[in-house]
Write an enzyme that holds these catalytic residues in place. Structure first.
Site, mmCIF file in Angstrom:
data_model
loop_
_atom_site.group_PDB
_atom_site.id
_atom_site.type_symbol
_atom_site.label_atom_id
_atom_site.label_comp_id
_atom_site.label_asym_id
_atom_site.label_seq_id
_atom_site.Cartn_x
_atom_site.Cartn_y
_atom_site.Cartn_z
ATOM 1 N N HIS A 8 -27.982 11.999 1.986
ATOM 2 C CA HIS A 8 -26.783 12.712 1.552
ATOM 3 C C HIS A 8 -25.566 11.827 1.804
ATOM 4 O O HIS A 8 -25.628 10.868 2.584
ATOM 5 C CB HIS A 8 -26.651 14.038 2.306
ATOM 6 C CG HIS A 8 -27.622 15.070 1.833
ATOM 7 N ND1 HIS A 8 -28.083 16.085 2.638
ATOM 8 C CD2 HIS A 8 -28.221 15.251 0.628
ATOM 9 C CE1 HIS A 8 -28.915 16.845 1.944
ATOM 10 N NE2 HIS A 8 -29.013 16.352 0.730
ATOM 11 N N THR A 36 -27.277 6.294 -5.831
ATOM 12 C CA THR A 36 -26.319 5.561 -5.004
ATOM 13 C C THR A 36 -26.970 5.026 -3.739
ATOM 14 O O THR A 36 -26.694 3.895 -3.324
ATOM 15 C CB THR A 36 -25.123 6.464 -4.640
ATOM 16 O OG1 THR A 36 -24.576 7.011 -5.842
ATOM 17 C CG2 THR A 36 -24.046 5.692 -3.913
ATOM 18 N N THR A 37 -27.850 5.801 -3.143
ATOM 19 C CA THR A 37 -28.539 5.348 -1.934
ATOM 20 C C THR A 37 -29.317 4.073 -2.233
ATOM 21 O O THR A 37 -29.245 3.095 -1.477
ATOM 22 C CB THR A 37 -29.485 6.445 -1.395
ATOM 23 O OG1 THR A 37 -28.723 7.625 -1.129
ATOM 24 C CG2 THR A 37 -30.188 5.997 -0.131
ATOM 25 N N ASP A 60 -33.842 14.018 -6.759
ATOM 26 C CA ASP A 60 -34.775 14.644 -5.812
ATOM 27 C C ASP A 60 -36.000 15.171 -6.554
ATOM 28 O O ASP A 60 -37.129 15.063 -6.072
ATOM 29 C CB ASP A 60 -34.104 15.798 -5.058
ATOM 30 C CG ASP A 60 -32.926 15.352 -4.217
ATOM 31 O OD1 ASP A 60 -32.934 14.199 -3.741
ATOM 32 O OD2 ASP A 60 -31.997 16.159 -4.024
#
Length: 144
Positions: A8, A36-37, A60
């Site tokens: 997150h 983005t991660t 997810d």
């Protein structure tokens, strides 16, 4: 092994630090991440990362689909338990799928470190049996 890395917004720095610290271990595996991660991990470590959509845009669920097909071996998901997430049902579904398919799941850095050390020692090799593969990587004749 196929490893999903998810974080997150408030946990992205922690995930980048984790991936950087364990880059030598992660380099031996196939990495997947939400948008983005994954980008931040790639930039910080130079490791190749298969990137899906951002979590709220279906990332997810894309990782969940891999779990449901028994194609994911480990999920490291640094959740922010103090901030409401608009895609909370997707997060719950992802965690449920990890339970259904016996995919190890870490939701904080403490558990992630335990799992990454287990991975390093070979303690998660049983995942290849669960996936229906022999030691050499070929599919078992008993696989569905």
């Amino acid at each position: 092994m196929k490893i999903a890395l998810i974080a997150h917004d408030q946990k992205k720095e922690e995930m980048v630090a984790f991936a950087t610290a364990y880059a030598p271990v992660l380099a031996n595996h196939e990495l997947y991440a939400t948008g983005t991660t994954g980008l931040r991990i790639q930039e910080a470590t130079g490791l190749p990362v298969h990137r899906f959509q951002s979590g709220p845009y279906g990332g997810d669920q894309e990782i969940g689909a891999m779990i449901a097909r028994n194609e994911m071996d480990l999920v490291i998901f640094f959740r922010d338990p103090l901030t409401a997430q608009p895609h909370e049902p997707d997060i719950s579904a992802l965690m449920r799928l990890c339970d259904v398919y016996a995919v190890p799941l870490a939701t904080n850095i403490g558990t992630a470190e335990l799992l990454i050390r287990a991975l390093e020692r070979g303690d998660l090799a049983w995942r290849s049996i669960v996936r229906g593969q022999t030691k050499g990587g070929e599919e078992s004749k008993t696989e569905r």
